[in-house]
Design a protein around this motif. Structure first.
Motif, PDB file in Angstrom:
ATOM      1  N   VAL A  42       1.662  -7.294  -6.655  1.00 41.43           N
ATOM      2  CA  VAL A  42       1.205  -8.004  -5.467  1.00 41.43           C
ATOM      3  C   VAL A  42       1.629  -9.474  -5.541  1.00 41.43           C
ATOM      4  O   VAL A  42       2.150 -10.038  -4.574  1.00 41.43           O
ATOM      5  CB  VAL A  42      -0.321  -7.860  -5.284  1.00 41.43           C
ATOM      6  N   ALA A  92      -5.661  -2.923  -7.152  1.00 39.23           N
ATOM      7  CA  ALA A  92      -4.479  -3.770  -6.984  1.00 39.23           C
ATOM      8  C   ALA A  92      -3.735  -3.905  -8.308  1.00 39.23           C
ATOM      9  O   ALA A  92      -4.337  -4.165  -9.347  1.00 39.23           O
ATOM     10  CB  ALA A  92      -4.882  -5.145  -6.472  1.00 39.23           C
ATOM     11  N   SER A 135     -10.143  -4.796  -0.801  1.00 45.08           N
ATOM     12  CA  SER A 135      -9.168  -3.938  -1.468  1.00 45.08           C
ATOM     13  C   SER A 135      -9.691  -3.461  -2.814  1.00 45.08           C
ATOM     14  O   SER A 135     -10.688  -3.957  -3.332  1.00 45.08           O
ATOM     15  CB  SER A 135      -7.848  -4.691  -1.659  1.00 45.08           C
ATOM     16  N   ILE A 168      -1.578  -1.344  -4.104  1.00 46.53           N
ATOM     17  CA  ILE A 168      -2.902  -1.805  -3.717  1.00 46.53           C
ATOM     18  C   ILE A 168      -3.500  -0.785  -2.751  1.00 46.53           C
ATOM     19  O   ILE A 168      -2.766  -0.106  -2.029  1.00 46.53           O
ATOM     20  CB  ILE A 168      -2.836  -3.214  -3.055  1.00 46.53           C
ATOM     21  N   GLU A 198       0.843  -1.203   0.000  1.00 48.18           N
ATOM     22  CA  GLU A 198       0.000   0.000   0.000  1.00 48.18           C
ATOM     23  C   GLU A 198       0.876   1.250   0.000  1.00 48.18           C
ATOM     24  O   GLU A 198       0.580   2.215  -0.709  1.00 48.18           O
ATOM     25  CB  GLU A 198      -0.936  -0.010   1.200  1.00 48.18           C
TER      26      GLU A 198
END
Length: 145
Positions: A103, A98, A95, A30, A25
């Motif tokens: 990720v 993304a 979430s 994300i 993050e």
């Protein structure tokens, strides 16, 4: 926004995933809206749930933060709890935005399994394909946040 639930071997796996998600993050890979961690230690009679684990600050600011954004549906948490086994943990993630490649790369080599999601079957298949690696990568059949 999507909600996904991931199972980990061991009771610490979901905690490690939360830390990894915070890093992602910070890198804007994300947008984590909410996270719940479910652990079932070997000594416990039932799974233990910790909701809103990414909330930071005092109780008042955490409450205000939760009001300003959507949270994880309690039925998803209950469903995941019902499928837990002793000695495992799970992460339920709400979430958006993304960057799947970033990720997936961050979670490479971590044994995890997609338990539930609110995605379509096609989207789940795409997610599993993004997170699956070669058999020697040390991951289960599906891995992800």
């Amino acid at each position: 926004m999507s909600t996904t639930a991931w199972r980990f071997r061991g009771t610490e796996g979901a905690d490690d995933a939360v830390l990894r998600l915070k890093q992602l993050e910070d890198q804007e890979s994300i947008d984590v809206r909410d996270v719940a961690v479910i652990r079932w230690p070997q000594y416990a009679a039932a799974p233990q749930v910790q909701e809103h684990v990414t909330d930071e600050g005092g109780k008042a600011s955490a409450f205000a933060k939760r009001l300003s954004k959507a949270g994880i549906d309690s039925s998803m948490i209950e469903s995941v709890k019902g499928e837990m086994t002793q000695g495992t943990s799970a992460l339920v993630l709400l979430s958006t935005d993304a960057k799947i490649d970033s990720v997936a790369k961050s979670f490479a080599g971590h044994a995890m399994e997609l338990m539930h999601s609110d995605l379509s079957v096609q989207q789940e298949d795409q997610l599993r394909a993004s997170f699956s690696g070669p058999p020697d990568a040390g991951r289960g059949p599906a891995a992800g946040p």
